[in-house]
Design a protein around this motif. Structure first.
Motif, PDB file in Angstrom:
ATOM      1  N   LYS A 106       2.436  10.982   2.852  1.00 53.92           N
ATOM      2  CA  LYS A 106       3.648  10.728   3.644  1.00 53.92           C
ATOM      3  C   LYS A 106       4.800  10.248   2.771  1.00 53.92           C
ATOM      4  CE  LYS A 106       1.203   9.598   7.919  1.00 53.92           C
ATOM      5  NZ  LYS A 106       0.983   8.584   8.982  1.00 53.92           N
ATOM      6  N   SER A 107       4.571  10.160   1.466  1.00 55.24           N
ATOM      7  CA  SER A 107       5.617   9.652   0.540  1.00 55.24           C
ATOM      8  C   SER A 107       6.187   8.334   1.049  1.00 55.24           C
ATOM      9  CB  SER A 107       6.738  10.687   0.363  1.00 55.24           C
ATOM     10  OG  SER A 107       6.247  11.854  -0.242  1.00 55.24           O
ATOM     11  N   THR A 108       5.301   7.434   1.420  1.00 56.83           N
ATOM     12  CA  THR A 108       5.711   6.175   2.028  1.00 56.83           C
ATOM     13  C   THR A 108       4.958   5.012   1.384  1.00 56.83           C
ATOM     14  OG1 THR A 108       6.232   7.253   4.126  1.00 56.83           O
ATOM     15  CG2 THR A 108       5.871   4.870   4.187  1.00 56.83           C
ATOM     16  N   VAL A 109       5.681   3.946   1.140  1.00 58.19           N
ATOM     17  CA  VAL A 109       5.082   2.698   0.680  1.00 58.19           C
ATOM     18  C   VAL A 109       5.269   1.655   1.773  1.00 58.19           C
ATOM     19  CG1 VAL A 109       7.183   2.013  -0.570  1.00 58.19           C
ATOM     20  CG2 VAL A 109       4.977   1.023  -1.209  1.00 58.19           C
ATOM     21  N   TYR A 110       4.261   0.814   1.937  1.00 59.16           N
ATOM     22  CA  TYR A 110       4.248  -0.181   3.007  1.00 59.16           C
ATOM     23  C   TYR A 110       4.162  -1.583   2.435  1.00 59.16           C
ATOM     24  CZ  TYR A 110       2.856   3.951   5.667  1.00 59.16           C
ATOM     25  OH  TYR A 110       2.792   5.217   6.232  1.00 59.16           O
ATOM     26  N   LEU A 111       4.620  -2.542   3.227  1.00 62.37           N
ATOM     27  CA  LEU A 111       4.411  -3.951   2.914  1.00 62.37           C
ATOM     28  C   LEU A 111       3.956  -4.636   4.196  1.00 62.37           C
ATOM     29  CD1 LEU A 111       4.625  -6.033   0.598  1.00 62.37           C
ATOM     30  CD2 LEU A 111       6.846  -6.693   1.560  1.00 62.37           C
ATOM     31  N   GLN A 112       2.668  -4.944   4.237  1.00 62.42           N
ATOM     32  CA  GLN A 112       2.114  -5.694   5.366  1.00 62.42           C
ATOM     33  C   GLN A 112       2.295  -7.175   5.087  1.00 62.42           C
ATOM     34  OE1 GLN A 112       0.621  -4.627   8.346  1.00 62.42           O
ATOM     35  NE2 GLN A 112       0.700  -6.810   8.861  1.00 62.42           N
ATOM     36  N   MET A 113       2.975  -7.868   5.977  1.00 66.40           N
ATOM     37  CA  MET A 113       3.291  -9.277   5.781  1.00 66.40           C
ATOM     38  C   MET A 113       2.639 -10.087   6.892  1.00 66.40           C
ATOM     39  SD  MET A 113       7.304  -8.939   4.694  1.00 66.40           S
ATOM     40  CE  MET A 113       7.809  -8.451   6.332  1.00 66.40           C
ATOM     41  N   SER A 146       0.854  -1.183   0.000  1.00 70.00           N
ATOM     42  CA  SER A 146       0.000   0.000   0.000  1.00 70.00           C
ATOM     43  C   SER A 146       0.893   1.237   0.000  1.00 70.00           C
ATOM     44  CB  SER A 146      -0.935   0.009   1.210  1.00 70.00           C
ATOM     45  OG  SER A 146      -0.200   0.040   2.421  1.00 70.00           O
ATOM     46  N   ARG A 147       0.271   2.377  -0.197  1.00 73.64           N
ATOM     47  CA  ARG A 147       1.045   3.614  -0.222  1.00 73.64           C
ATOM     48  C   ARG A 147       0.247   4.747   0.401  1.00 73.64           C
ATOM     49  NH1 ARG A 147       2.740   4.404  -6.095  1.00 73.64           N
ATOM     50  NH2 ARG A 147       3.581   6.394  -5.329  1.00 73.64           N
ATOM     51  N   ASP A 148       0.980   5.694   0.979  1.00 69.14           N
ATOM     52  CA  ASP A 148       0.399   6.922   1.509  1.00 69.14           C
ATOM     53  C   ASP A 148       1.137   8.063   0.822  1.00 69.14           C
ATOM     54  OD1 ASP A 148      -0.246   9.213   2.965  1.00 69.14           O
ATOM     55  OD2 ASP A 148      -0.404   8.115   4.845  1.00 69.14           O
ATOM     56  N   ASN A 149       0.520   8.635  -0.188  1.00 69.12           N
ATOM     57  CA  ASN A 149       1.196   9.675  -0.958  1.00 69.12           C
ATOM     58  C   ASN A 149       1.436  10.931  -0.120  1.00 69.12           C
ATOM     59  OD1 ASN A 149       1.351   8.095  -3.266  1.00 69.12           O
ATOM     60  ND2 ASN A 149      -0.630   8.814  -4.036  1.00 69.12           N
TER      61      ASN A 149
END
Length: 113
Positions: free
Chosen positions: A75-82, A70-73
């Motif tokens: 916050k300029s952050t991309v996530y990986l929920q595992m 997922s991403r939060d534009n």
């Protein structure tokens, strides 16, 4: 200049969960596709997940149904929920700006059996 900084790795038991983050700077993050890769000891780096600027996602078969990118534009952050992690998920995980050679420094994920 472009910078990608991963965080969130660690040691977890099989069946557990982790969320990785990749904070981007130095470019218009919202306009670009982002990737998560991983590299296990003695193996080639492999593409795990991709998210486009519009939020479309693609996953490797090995993580489909367990991992979510997922991403939060804002916050300029991309996530990986595992979730439901397996010992074979043990690797260094990297984020990458798609179609460039900009990589983060990596974050270690270790899953114990």
């Amino acid at each position: 200049q472009v910078q990608l900084v991963e965080s969130g790795g660690g040691l977890v038991q099989a069946g557990g969960s982790l969320r990785l983050s990749c904070a981007a700077s130095g470019y218009a993050f919202r306009l670009y596709t982002m990737n998560w890769y991983r590299q296990a000891p003695g193996k080639q780096r492999e593409l795990v997940a991709t998210i486009t600027s519009g939020g479309s996602t693609v996953y490797a078969d090995s993580v489909k149904g367990r991992f979510t990118i997922s991403r939060d534009n804002g916050k300029s952050t991309v996530y990986l929920q595992m979730n439901n992690l397996k010992p074979e998920d043990t690797a260094v995980y990297y984020c990458k700006k798609h179609l460039t050679q900009y990589w983060g420094q990596g974050t270690q994920v270790t899953v114990s059996s």
